[in-house]
Every structure is written in C-alpha cells, then in structure tokens.
Scaffold this motif. Structure first.
Motif, PDB file in Angstrom:
ATOM      1  N   PHE A  64      -0.834 -15.913 -31.246  1.00 25.50           N
ATOM      2  CA  PHE A  64      -1.879 -14.896 -31.142  1.00 25.50           C
ATOM      3  C   PHE A  64      -3.224 -15.601 -31.314  1.00 25.50           C
ATOM      4  O   PHE A  64      -3.599 -15.990 -32.406  1.00 25.50           O
ATOM      5  CB  PHE A  64      -1.655 -13.795 -32.183  1.00 25.50           C
ATOM      6  CG  PHE A  64      -0.422 -12.994 -31.894  1.00 25.50           C
ATOM      7  CD1 PHE A  64      -0.460 -11.934 -31.009  1.00 25.50           C
ATOM      8  CD2 PHE A  64       0.793 -13.321 -32.483  1.00 25.50           C
ATOM      9  CE1 PHE A  64       0.684 -11.199 -30.715  1.00 25.50           C
ATOM     10  CE2 PHE A  64       1.938 -12.589 -32.203  1.00 25.50           C
ATOM     11  CZ  PHE A  64       1.882 -11.529 -31.315  1.00 25.50           C
ATOM     12  N   LEU A  65      -3.921 -15.800 -30.221  1.00 22.29           N
ATOM     13  CA  LEU A  65      -5.151 -16.587 -30.196  1.00 22.29           C
ATOM     14  C   LEU A  65      -6.373 -15.800 -30.635  1.00 22.29           C
ATOM     15  O   LEU A  65      -7.263 -16.340 -31.292  1.00 22.29           O
ATOM     16  CB  LEU A  65      -5.380 -17.140 -28.783  1.00 22.29           C
ATOM     17  CG  LEU A  65      -4.215 -17.922 -28.181  1.00 22.29           C
ATOM     18  CD1 LEU A  65      -4.510 -18.268 -26.732  1.00 22.29           C
ATOM     19  CD2 LEU A  65      -3.943 -19.172 -29.003  1.00 22.29           C
ATOM     20  N   ASN A  98     -13.467  -5.840 -23.572  1.00 20.92           N
ATOM     21  CA  ASN A  98     -14.321  -4.816 -24.138  1.00 20.92           C
ATOM     22  C   ASN A  98     -14.897  -4.056 -22.942  1.00 20.92           C
ATOM     23  O   ASN A  98     -15.672  -4.621 -22.164  1.00 20.92           O
ATOM     24  CB  ASN A  98     -15.435  -5.446 -24.981  1.00 20.92           C
ATOM     25  CG  ASN A  98     -16.351  -4.425 -25.599  1.00 20.92           C
ATOM     26  OD1 ASN A  98     -16.809  -3.497 -24.940  1.00 20.92           O
ATOM     27  ND2 ASN A  98     -16.630  -4.600 -26.880  1.00 20.92           N
ATOM     28  N   ILE A  99     -14.502  -2.799 -22.794  1.00 21.13           N
ATOM     29  CA  ILE A  99     -14.890  -2.066 -21.582  1.00 21.13           C
ATOM     30  C   ILE A  99     -16.366  -1.679 -21.567  1.00 21.13           C
ATOM     31  O   ILE A  99     -16.892  -1.310 -20.529  1.00 21.13           O
ATOM     32  CB  ILE A  99     -13.987  -0.835 -21.328  1.00 21.13           C
ATOM     33  CG1 ILE A  99     -13.975   0.094 -22.532  1.00 21.13           C
ATOM     34  CG2 ILE A  99     -12.583  -1.281 -20.976  1.00 21.13           C
ATOM     35  CD1 ILE A  99     -13.164   1.367 -22.322  1.00 21.13           C
ATOM     36  N   GLN A 100     -17.051  -1.804 -22.709  1.00 19.63           N
ATOM     37  CA  GLN A 100     -18.487  -1.508 -22.746  1.00 19.63           C
ATOM     38  C   GLN A 100     -19.318  -2.720 -22.353  1.00 19.63           C
ATOM     39  O   GLN A 100     -20.316  -2.605 -21.643  1.00 19.63           O
ATOM     40  CB  GLN A 100     -18.896  -1.009 -24.127  1.00 19.63           C
ATOM     41  CG  GLN A 100     -18.278   0.339 -24.447  1.00 19.63           C
ATOM     42  CD  GLN A 100     -18.538   0.776 -25.874  1.00 19.63           C
ATOM     43  OE1 GLN A 100     -18.584  -0.045 -26.789  1.00 19.63           O
ATOM     44  NE2 GLN A 100     -18.707   2.076 -26.054  1.00 19.63           N
ATOM     45  N   THR A 101     -18.889  -3.913 -22.812  1.00 18.63           N
ATOM     46  CA  THR A 101     -19.678  -5.123 -22.526  1.00 18.63           C
ATOM     47  C   THR A 101     -19.107  -5.950 -21.381  1.00 18.63           C
ATOM     48  O   THR A 101     -19.798  -6.803 -20.830  1.00 18.63           O
ATOM     49  CB  THR A 101     -19.741  -6.033 -23.772  1.00 18.63           C
ATOM     50  OG1 THR A 101     -18.424  -6.539 -24.052  1.00 18.63           O
ATOM     51  CG2 THR A 101     -20.302  -5.292 -24.973  1.00 18.63           C
ATOM     52  N   GLY A 102     -17.832  -5.734 -21.062  1.00 17.44           N
ATOM     53  CA  GLY A 102     -17.179  -6.536 -20.024  1.00 17.44           C
ATOM     54  C   GLY A 102     -16.660  -7.874 -20.534  1.00 17.44           C
ATOM     55  O   GLY A 102     -16.045  -8.628 -19.783  1.00 17.44           O
ATOM     56  N   GLU A 103     -16.878  -8.178 -21.836  1.00 22.12           N
ATOM     57  CA  GLU A 103     -16.398  -9.451 -22.397  1.00 22.12           C
ATOM     58  C   GLU A 103     -14.870  -9.477 -22.418  1.00 22.12           C
ATOM     59  O   GLU A 103     -14.218  -8.532 -22.857  1.00 22.12           O
ATOM     60  CB  GLU A 103     -16.923  -9.631 -23.830  1.00 22.12           C
ATOM     61  CG  GLU A 103     -16.430 -10.897 -24.475  1.00 22.12           C
ATOM     62  CD  GLU A 103     -16.758 -10.976 -25.971  1.00 22.12           C
ATOM     63  OE1 GLU A 103     -16.250 -11.911 -26.606  1.00 22.12           O
ATOM     64  OE2 GLU A 103     -17.491 -10.112 -26.479  1.00 22.12           O
ATOM     65  N   LYS A 104     -14.316 -10.589 -21.920  1.00 24.88           N
ATOM     66  CA  LYS A 104     -12.859 -10.763 -21.883  1.00 24.88           C
ATOM     67  C   LYS A 104     -12.446 -11.878 -22.831  1.00 24.88           C
ATOM     68  O   LYS A 104     -13.168 -12.864 -22.994  1.00 24.88           O
ATOM     69  CB  LYS A 104     -12.391 -11.108 -20.469  1.00 24.88           C
ATOM     70  CG  LYS A 104     -12.545  -9.974 -19.490  1.00 24.88           C
ATOM     71  CD  LYS A 104     -12.005 -10.342 -18.119  1.00 24.88           C
ATOM     72  CE  LYS A 104     -12.210  -9.180 -17.159  1.00 24.88           C
ATOM     73  NZ  LYS A 104     -11.694  -9.488 -15.815  1.00 24.88           N
ATOM     74  N   LYS A 105     -11.271 -11.707 -23.447  1.00 25.31           N
ATOM     75  CA  LYS A 105     -10.702 -12.723 -24.344  1.00 25.31           C
ATOM     76  C   LYS A 105      -9.257 -12.995 -23.923  1.00 25.31           C
ATOM     77  O   LYS A 105      -8.515 -12.065 -23.613  1.00 25.31           O
ATOM     78  CB  LYS A 105     -10.674 -12.223 -25.793  1.00 25.31           C
ATOM     79  CG  LYS A 105     -11.990 -11.896 -26.419  1.00 25.31           C
ATOM     80  CD  LYS A 105     -11.809 -11.431 -27.861  1.00 25.31           C
ATOM     81  CE  LYS A 105     -11.112 -10.083 -27.919  1.00 25.31           C
ATOM     82  NZ  LYS A 105     -11.088  -9.461 -29.244  1.00 25.31           N
ATOM     83  N   HIS A 106      -8.894 -14.267 -23.938  1.00 26.47           N
ATOM     84  CA  HIS A 106      -7.493 -14.645 -23.765  1.00 26.47           C
ATOM     85  C   HIS A 106      -6.829 -14.466 -25.129  1.00 26.47           C
ATOM     86  O   HIS A 106      -7.219 -15.112 -26.096  1.00 26.47           O
ATOM     87  CB  HIS A 106      -7.396 -16.095 -23.286  1.00 26.47           C
ATOM     88  CG  HIS A 106      -5.996 -16.589 -23.144  1.00 26.47           C
ATOM     89  ND1 HIS A 106      -5.690 -17.922 -23.242  1.00 26.47           N
ATOM     90  CD2 HIS A 106      -4.825 -15.957 -22.925  1.00 26.47           C
ATOM     91  CE1 HIS A 106      -4.386 -18.070 -23.089  1.00 26.47           C
ATOM     92  NE2 HIS A 106      -3.845 -16.897 -22.890  1.00 26.47           N
TER      93      HIS A 106
END
Length: 185
Positions: A64-65, A98-106
């Motif tokens: 879990f990264l 994050n659907i508000q900021t568009g930030e994606k995390k692996h």
C-alpha cells in the motif's frame, strides 16, 4: 493447437467512488476493501481471458503505497500478464483521484495468480497470449522472473535440511534479541 488472445481483449478497468462505509478506524479507505475489489477485477479479467470460472491461487506482493481518502475515485486496471497451462497472472494497478483537484496517486500494484476451472472444479487449459507492445513483453518476462524467485524461495524454505543456524548471522544487526535455550543452539 491452442488458441491465442490479445492482452487487450481481456483488459478490465473499474472505477468506484470511495464512501465513508469503506473506511478503517483512522478514516482512510480500508485496505481489506481494496483487496476485495482487486480480487473481483482479477477474477473478471482472468475469466474474460479464459472464458471460464476462475479462482484465486495466490497474491504476490501487495504494497500500500499511498492512502485512499473518502471522496476519491479509485480506478483499477487489470490485464493478463502471463499464462501457464491452467493459470494466469493478472497484473493490477490501483490509482486514486481527488475528483475536485484532479490529482492522481498510484496506491498499489499487485499480481494475482488465477486458475481456470470447469463446472466440476477441475483445472482447465487457458488460451495463450498475444503480446502487442514492449510493455506487454516486459510484463510477461517479469512474471516469469517472479515465478522463478517464488519457486527458489519455496524450495529453500521447504528443504528438509533448513536450519536456523544458516541464518543467525543475518540477525546480528537487526532489532532482535535471541535467547535460545542451550539445547536449541
């Protein structure tokens, strides 16, 4: 002659919005819930490839990264990376957004070994893979290497002559104190 299927033909992508019901005691999405979703997508991907019911034989390394927050959109992508006679290795990548900021995390990647079964629970042969790009070839070769490493590790631990004496020196600089009875040394 066995039939062959392109990796793209069994690729699966699912997305789900994370809600408070999925959280653990610290308010993050529970890892067990993510594992359950991963098992479902592995089943769907392997069943789509083999055109039959599949069962999970093993899961190789789930790290879990990054934590997943409530309100994030989790997307899982799965593809068959390797096939044996009756088994398939399904690679899964988990990302949150994050659907508000568009930030994606692996968030994690993992490999599920799935076995194709018939209606009587007997293992059945699966179609071969057609690899169409360098990434697919690389994933296939990495799956072979993981299998070799796993077999070597299993052989070492299953060896009748396995002895703790061969490994005690490796523990000297670790955070462990060994207090064995005299008759154990």
């Amino acid at each position: 002659m066995p039939n062959y299927i392109k990796v793209d033909n069994s690729r699966i992508t699912i997305s789900e919005l994370m809600v408070p019901a999925h959280t653990n005691f610290s308010g993050k999405v529970h890892g067990g819930y993510i594992l359950s979703l991963m098992d479902q997508i592995a089943f769907a991907c392997a069943s789509k490839h083999s055109k039959t019911y599949c069962v999970t034989a093993s899961v190789d390394t789930v790290d879990f990264l990054n934590p997943i927050e409530v309100g994030e959109l989790v997307t899982m992508k799965a593809s068959v990376n390797y096939v044996g006679r009756t088994s398939m290795v399904v690679g899964i990548r988990v990302e949150s957004e994050n659907i508000q900021t568009g930030e994606k995390k692996h968030c994690n990647s993992s490999y599920f070994t799935m076995v194709a079964k018939d209606e009587n629970g007997k293992s059945v042969e699966v179609p071969g893979l057609i690899l169409n790009d360098k990434n697919e070839v690389k994933r296939y070769l990495k799956a072979i290497k993981r299998n070799e490493t796993k077999r070597t590790r299993q052989a070492e631990f299953n060896d009748q002559n396995f002895s703790h004496h061969n490994y005690l020196d490796q523990l000297k600089d670790l955070k462990v104190k060994i207090e064995l009875p005299d008759n154990f040394k």
